[in-house]
Design a protein around this motif. Structure first.
Motif, PDB file in Angstrom:
ATOM      1  N   ALA A 198       0.835  -1.203   0.000  1.00 19.43           N
ATOM      2  CA  ALA A 198       0.000   0.000   0.000  1.00 19.43           C
ATOM      3  C   ALA A 198       0.868   1.250   0.000  1.00 19.43           C
ATOM      4  O   ALA A 198       0.530   2.264  -0.613  1.00 19.43           O
ATOM      5  CB  ALA A 198      -0.913  -0.006   1.215  1.00 19.43           C
ATOM      6  N   MET A 199       2.024   1.165   0.689  1.00 19.30           N
ATOM      7  CA  MET A 199       2.891   2.340   0.765  1.00 19.30           C
ATOM      8  C   MET A 199       3.575   2.599  -0.572  1.00 19.30           C
ATOM      9  O   MET A 199       3.661   3.743  -1.034  1.00 19.30           O
ATOM     10  CB  MET A 199       3.946   2.093   1.837  1.00 19.30           C
ATOM     11  N   ARG A 258       1.076   4.135  -2.935  1.00 18.39           N
ATOM     12  CA  ARG A 258       0.109   4.914  -2.164  1.00 18.39           C
ATOM     13  C   ARG A 258      -0.573   5.998  -2.945  1.00 18.39           C
ATOM     14  O   ARG A 258      -1.637   6.448  -2.570  1.00 18.39           O
ATOM     15  CB  ARG A 258       0.759   5.500  -0.915  1.00 18.39           C
ATOM     16  N   ARG A 259       0.004   6.395  -4.066  1.00 16.12           N
ATOM     17  CA  ARG A 259      -0.637   7.444  -4.870  1.00 16.12           C
ATOM     18  C   ARG A 259      -1.738   6.903  -5.751  1.00 16.12           C
ATOM     19  O   ARG A 259      -2.482   7.653  -6.355  1.00 16.12           O
ATOM     20  CB  ARG A 259       0.416   8.101  -5.761  1.00 16.12           C
ATOM     21  N   LYS A 283      -6.168   6.031  -4.153  1.00 13.72           N
ATOM     22  CA  LYS A 283      -7.049   6.785  -3.272  1.00 13.72           C
ATOM     23  C   LYS A 283      -8.164   7.462  -4.055  1.00 13.72           C
ATOM     24  O   LYS A 283      -8.049   7.673  -5.231  1.00 13.72           O
ATOM     25  CB  LYS A 283      -6.236   7.801  -2.491  1.00 13.72           C
ATOM     26  N   SER A 328       2.791  12.115   2.688  1.00  8.95           N
ATOM     27  CA  SER A 328       1.626  11.224   2.683  1.00  8.95           C
ATOM     28  C   SER A 328       2.063   9.837   3.139  1.00  8.95           C
ATOM     29  O   SER A 328       3.244   9.576   3.343  1.00  8.95           O
ATOM     30  CB  SER A 328       1.052  11.164   1.274  1.00  8.95           C
ATOM     31  N   GLY A 329       1.080   8.957   3.300  1.00 10.56           N
ATOM     32  CA  GLY A 329       1.390   7.577   3.666  1.00 10.56           C
ATOM     33  C   GLY A 329       1.919   7.429   5.069  1.00 10.56           C
ATOM     34  O   GLY A 329       2.658   6.513   5.369  1.00 10.56           O
ATOM     35  N   GLU A 368       0.935   4.099   7.070  1.00  8.85           N
ATOM     36  CA  GLU A 368       1.769   2.931   6.799  1.00  8.85           C
ATOM     37  C   GLU A 368       3.141   3.082   7.429  1.00  8.85           C
ATOM     38  O   GLU A 368       3.682   2.137   8.003  1.00  8.85           O
ATOM     39  CB  GLU A 368       1.940   2.735   5.294  1.00  8.85           C
ATOM     40  N   TYR A 398      10.160   4.156   1.411  1.00  8.90           N
ATOM     41  CA  TYR A 398       9.157   5.177   1.751  1.00  8.90           C
ATOM     42  C   TYR A 398       9.272   6.416   0.872  1.00  8.90           C
ATOM     43  O   TYR A 398       8.325   6.826   0.206  1.00  8.90           O
ATOM     44  CB  TYR A 398       9.279   5.551   3.226  1.00  8.90           C
ATOM     45  N   THR A 419      -9.611   0.627   1.158  1.00  4.86           N
ATOM     46  CA  THR A 419      -9.399   0.920   2.576  1.00  4.86           C
ATOM     47  C   THR A 419     -10.298   0.073   3.460  1.00  4.86           C
ATOM     48  O   THR A 419      -9.929  -0.269   4.578  1.00  4.86           O
ATOM     49  CB  THR A 419      -9.668   2.410   2.848  1.00  4.86           C
ATOM     50  N   LYS A 421      -8.598  -3.051   4.062  1.00  2.00           N
ATOM     51  CA  LYS A 421      -7.576  -2.893   5.090  1.00  2.00           C
ATOM     52  C   LYS A 421      -8.191  -2.926   6.484  1.00  2.00           C
ATOM     53  O   LYS A 421      -7.610  -3.478   7.419  1.00  2.00           O
ATOM     54  CB  LYS A 421      -6.821  -1.580   4.884  1.00  2.00           C
ATOM     55  N   ILE A 450      -4.527  -3.792  -4.939  1.00  2.00           N
ATOM     56  CA  ILE A 450      -3.592  -2.675  -5.104  1.00  2.00           C
ATOM     57  C   ILE A 450      -2.656  -2.945  -6.263  1.00  2.00           C
ATOM     58  O   ILE A 450      -2.366  -2.054  -7.063  1.00  2.00           O
ATOM     59  CB  ILE A 450      -2.801  -2.448  -3.809  1.00  2.00           C
TER      60      ILE A 450
END
Lengths: 94, 523, 112, 115, 182
Positions: free
Chosen positions: A86-87, A90-91, A94, B120-121, B124, B165, E67, E70, E146
């Motif tokens: 997910a990280m 992450r963009r 959403k 962001s993020g 996590e 990250y 989400t 999750k 994802i």
């Protein structure tokens, strides 16, 4: 410095792999298949798991009772994988 | 209260996991309390670790059995004296590692919350950070081999995910992928070795296997796999290549935590070599293997660090180099383990020096990474070629960096000097050449940090950095915590050595005590 | 005494070291005070004298990180030319090094 | 030795997977090699627990008096499979990101971090 | 991009069956082969089938956002760790099997030796099985979703947002994304 990447020749890599496989063949000489040297812990599980945990499936009683902590850790690993994926993306969702 | 104290080793893992599992829910419904939540979580988990460590140092080894009814021993009589549940065996060495991990992880959280504010993020990031901490705690306190492997994987995966990250145009993913592939192969090799041990002794408990250990070829294969895979996790030459790649792209706070994560691999290496294999095997050979790994790490690490231009990569190579000192100190002790006379003369001191260096390295390297991270946070530049004159604007950061740099170079009165002195003098008695190499490496380290300090902070104020300000207070707070330990450990090294390091060294040398604590006196 | 670290050859006490250093600094300060007192700030005395040339721009004087220890790396050129390419950045090589380690350590432990 | 055929198979499988991750330059293939490595270790673990003529360690409707194979290794394998899935997922995600940014999955070209 | 009529209808027919089968595996984990992981993975297969028969953006995103998956995963983990911590609350160690042979839920008296099996035995093991089933279902679904979403091309807006983020804060005159690396 050459820009082609790997510094080892493929032939050398194959030699490495063969030698490593030979090392890992040592257990095939030292151990016996189908006849464990000792089985004290496992015999205890088979004999006592029904009494102690009430589960007919000995593997389930080990996974969730005797070694339930490992299962917690392993669920955590899966959680980490989800968080990591997910990280990384992450963009995108959403 | 007593119930909590009795279950402290379990809470050590359960608390960070509990807080981490709630973070996605918080991220969905109340993202504003993220920062408070992570600070609270880290504080509570560090507190459990500190309480556990203090309990161990005052009352002796803790053995905690998971899933057992209250008061049941680790190895019940009706099972024939075999520990069949997962147990935590926390002795002096584990407690010492716990303490170091707890301090660094709390200091890093303060820093991280402030430095990642705009990104962001975060949900996590925080969850993964807590899980990394839990992985370190678990690795250093477990008494079960497969459980060790599980926590090793938690550690590797959380570390790799955290490295990726910041994106930096895909370069972070590259570092993370290399780190992950290398550590996965290492982890699977560890599991193969665990399988080999299991096949012979039908147990996964470290103490039980140690009590049954015999000299077979299969055990040698397992030992070789353990040494190489865990040295790879710890980042020792020639298995270090992924370490600088990963450290140089990770967020700075995370890198400081990953130093401790790699030292957990070192913990595993020492634990397996001393406790599992200490009695039976020819420790002179294994000791020399560890010494050679250490010397190679020291020399190649520092010589690779000198020409680096990327400041974080330079620090990462120094991490490799400092790992060499620990391997050298403990390796010397391992080489003379079978010789009580030499052990009393210098082996014990070498071991204490090596172990003392672990906690010192965690502190000052953490401090250095945080200080460099602060510079990068304000300037956005990694390259030493583009920095300069930042001392005018970032005075506090400069002071912290200077303290860390002096400590890593072994300048008195900071903590690096104390442990390095112990290593030099005891290793000199063992083999003078090794000691001289260690000193030369120390000089090169100083030279290299002169370069970093000069090109980052010294010189006239450059026009492009005229607007740079000091970093936020919370980031300073994280650095202050580590600075206190760097100076404190340097000023009263004897207290630290007597109260923390000697129990840890004794716990490693005397593996009979470890076995007795788990299996009881009967065996 | 607090701070005594027994190392096997002797002892090391950082507190004494701090005290000695502080005393030394005190003496240095005293000697420094005995120096010339007619040194004025803001006059020609404080300006750098570069053989009569103009003072260069600030950014140009700063020695950048990449230029330091150029001589060192140049002197050890043979060593660095062998060492640096080893860090090739290819994952396959990293794992090959792992296997080399396994094989070498196995041979060493078996033979000795 | 020939009775230990499963262990020989494990060693050969590990050899194959090591050959893949050392010689293949395609990152996806390297991840597949790691999966094979993990499968080989799983096979090793399960093979350790086999007893001659053993049955699955489950009491529900089991034949009376039969010997059971060792259950611990099966539990370990179960755990390791899930860990392997997690690792593979994370690695594939990272490879996808690298492919997006670098435009290649060749490990010879994925070396911006070096020296 | 969706499958044709046959594909979609086959998916629609099979998915409930897959879910039920997975659920069966999860609940019977302690008496038959199977358990939380296996059952959870089977259920996640159903989600994957939905994913290929209906397109991601058309179907799943509208009804069940990522989400939420999750949250499902997190809920499973919370159930696991709360069951584990309850062992401490009742006065024993973490993960103590406090429900076994208690007479209540999942605490039926156990028949020893070879027997046909009783669903309501084994104390906390079925609960933990269930928790792991939920967790694995959520985790594998969310990873699949994802990664499927990651295959799509990014819009220009997303590219800009990402570039803005990867640039470090402050300092005006910095070249984006270079960071001083070669």
């Amino acid at each position: 410095m050459k820009e082609t990447g790997s510094i080892f020749h493929p032939r050398f890599m194959i030699v490495l792999v063969v030698l490593a496989t030979l090392i890992l063949l040592v257990p095939a000489v030292g151990l016996n298949f189908g006849d464990p040297i000792t089985s004290s812990t496992d015999q205890y599980y088979i004999d006592h798991s029904q009494v102690e945990t009430g589960a007919n499936n000995v593997v389930a009683s080990i996974v969730f009772d005797y070694r339930g902590f490992d299962t917690l850790g392993e669920a955590t690993v899966l959680f980490i994988a989800v968080l990591g994926v997910a990280m990384v993306f992450r963009r995108l969702y959403k | 209260m007593n119930m909590l104290l009795d279950n402290m080793p379990a809470l050590l893992i359960a608390v960070p996991l509990f807080f981490a599992f709630l973070i996605p829910i918080i991220g969905k419904f109340a993202p504003k309390i993220h920062d408070v939540w992570i600070i609270l979580a880290s504080f509570v988990s560090s507190l459990t670790a500190v309480i556990t460590a203090v309990t161990v140092f005052t009352k002796g080894t803790i053995v905690y059995v998971f899933g057992a009814a209250a008061g049941s021993p680790a190895a019940p009589i009706d099972s024939g004296g075999i520990p069949f549940r997962i147990i935590f065996t926390i002795d002096g060495f584990c407690a010492f590692m716990l303490l170091s991990a707890a301090i660094v992880s709390f200091a890093v959280v303060l820093y991280l919350v402030s430095s990642q504010k705009e990104r962001s993020g975060k949900s996590e990031l925080y969850a993964l950070y807590l899980l990394l901490t839990a992985g370190i705690f678990g690795m250093v306190s477990t008494g079960d081999l497969f459980n060790f492997f599980v926590f090793l994987e938690i550690n590797s995966l959380a570390g790799a995910a955290l490295v990726s990250y910041h994106r930096k145009g895909g370069i972070a993913a590259e570092g993370a992928l290399k780190y992950l592939i290398v550590n996965t192969v290492g982890g699977l090799m560890v599991l193969f070795g665990i399988g080999l041990l299991y096949a012979q002794y039908n147990s996964l408990n470290m103490a039980f296997i140690a009590s049954q250990m015999s000299f077979t070829t299969v055990n040698i294969v397992a030992l070789v796999l353990f040494i190489t895979a865990l040295a790879m996790k710890a980042g020792s030459v020639p298995f270090h290549f992924a370490t600088p790649d990963a450290y140089s792209v990770a967020p700075s706070g995370i890198t400081a935590a990953m130093i401790v994560a790699s030292q957990a691999g070192l913990y595993g290496l020492f634990r397996i070599v001393f406790t599992l294999y200490g009695d039976i095997f020819n420790t002179v050979t294994i000791g020399w293997v560890v010494i050679i790994l250490g010397v190679l790490s020291m020399v190649i690490g520092v010589t690779m660090a000198i020409p680096q231009k990327d400041v974080k990569r330079l620090l990462a190579y120094h991490a490799v180099s400092q790992t060499g000192y620990m391997l050298l100190g403990v390796g010397v002790a391992l080489a003379v383990l079978g010789d009580p006379l030499a052990m009393a003369a210098f082996g014990q001191t070498a071991m204490e020096g090596g172990l003392f260096h672990i906690i010192n390295h965690a502190m000052y390297k953490g401090l250095l990474f945080l200080a460099v991270g602060a510079v990068i946070y304000r300037t956005g530049v990694w390259s030493l070629n583009k920095m300069g004159g930042l001392g005018h604007n970032m005075k506090w950061t400069m002071i912290f960096f200077l303290i860390g740099a002096l400590a890593i170079a072994g300048i008195p009165p900071f903590n690096g000097f104390a442990s390095k002195l112990m290593i030099y003098e005891s290793v000199f008695a063992f083999n003078p050449a090794l000691s001289i190499i260690a000193m030369v490496v120390s000089i090169l380290t100083l030279a290299s940090f002169m370069k970093v300090f000069h090109s980052m902070f010294m010189g006239p104020q450059l026009p492009e950095y005229a607007e740079v300000k000091e970093v936020p207070k919370l980031m300073i707070a994280g650095m202050v915590i580590l600075t206190i330990f760097v100076i404190g450990f340097g000023l009263v090294p004897d207290l630290v050595v007597n109260n923390l390091i000697t129990p840890a060294a004794d716990a490693l040398i005397n593996n009979g005590a470890y076995i007795t604590a788990v299996l009881g006196g009967g065996l | 005494m607090i701070g005594d670290l027994i190392t096997g050859y002797g002892f090391w006490n950082p507190l004494i070291w701090v005290v000695v250093m502080a005393t030394g600094l005190l003496f240095a300060w005293l000697i420094w005070r005995c120096g010339e007192s007619d040194y004025d700030k803001g006059t020609e005395q404080t300006k750098p004298y570069l053989s009569g040339n103009d003072e260069p721009e600030k950014g140009a004087v700063h020695i950048r990180g990449g230029n330091m220890y150029w001589g060192f790396t140049q002197a050890l050129k043979g060593y660095y030319d062998k060492l640096v390419p080893l860090h090739s950045g290819v994952v396959n090589d990293y794992l090959a090094w792992f296997l080399i380690g396994v094989i070498v350590i196995f041979v060493v432990v078996i033979v000795l | 030795m020939i009775a230990n055929l499963p262990f020989i198979a494990v060693a050969l499988l590990i050899g194959i997977s090591l050959a893949i991750i050392l010689l293949k330059k395609n990152m996806i293939k390297m991840v597949m090699g790691l999966s094979i490595l993990e499968g080989a270790v799983n096979l090793f673990l399960v093979a350790l627990g086999y007893r001659e003529n053993g049955i699955a360690p489950i009491f529900t409707s089991a034949p009376e008096g039969a010997e059971m194979v060792l259950p611990t290794v099966q539990a370990l394998t179960l755990t390791n499979i899930v860990i392997g899935v997690a690792t593979t997922a994370l690695m594939l995600a990272l490879v996808m990101v690298i492919y997006k940014k670098y435009g290649t999955v060749n490990s010879n070209k994925i070396r911006r971090l070096k020296e | 991009m969706t499958l044709g009529l046959i594909g979609r209808n086959a998916g629609r027919l099979l998915v409930p069956l897959i879910f039920i089968f997975g659920f069966y595996i999860v609940v019977h984990g302690h008496i038959t082969p199977g358990g939380g992981f296996q059952g959870g993975a089977v259920i996640a297969t159903g989600v994957a089938l939905l994913l290929v028969s209906y397109y991601y953006r058309d179907c799943l995103e509208r009804f069940i956002p990522i989400t939420n998956f999750k949250l499902v995963e997190s809920a499973g983990l919370m159930l696991y760790i709360c069951t584990a911590l309850a062992g401490i609350v009742v006065g024993s160690g973490l993960l103590f099997n406090w429900l076994n042979a208690s007479g209540g839920l999942f605490g039926h008296p156990v028949a020893y030796g070879v027997n046909p099996g009783d669903l309501f035995t084994a104390g906390t093991i079925p609960i933990l099985n269930f928790a792991i089933g939920i967790e694995v279902f959520g985790a594998l679904s969310v990873v699949t979703l994802i990664m499927f979403a990651g295959l799509q091309e990014k819009t220009q807006q997303e590219e800009d947002a990402e570039a803005a983020e990867s640039a470090a804060p402050l300092v005006s005159k910095r070249k984006k994304g270079k960071g001083g690396r070669k």
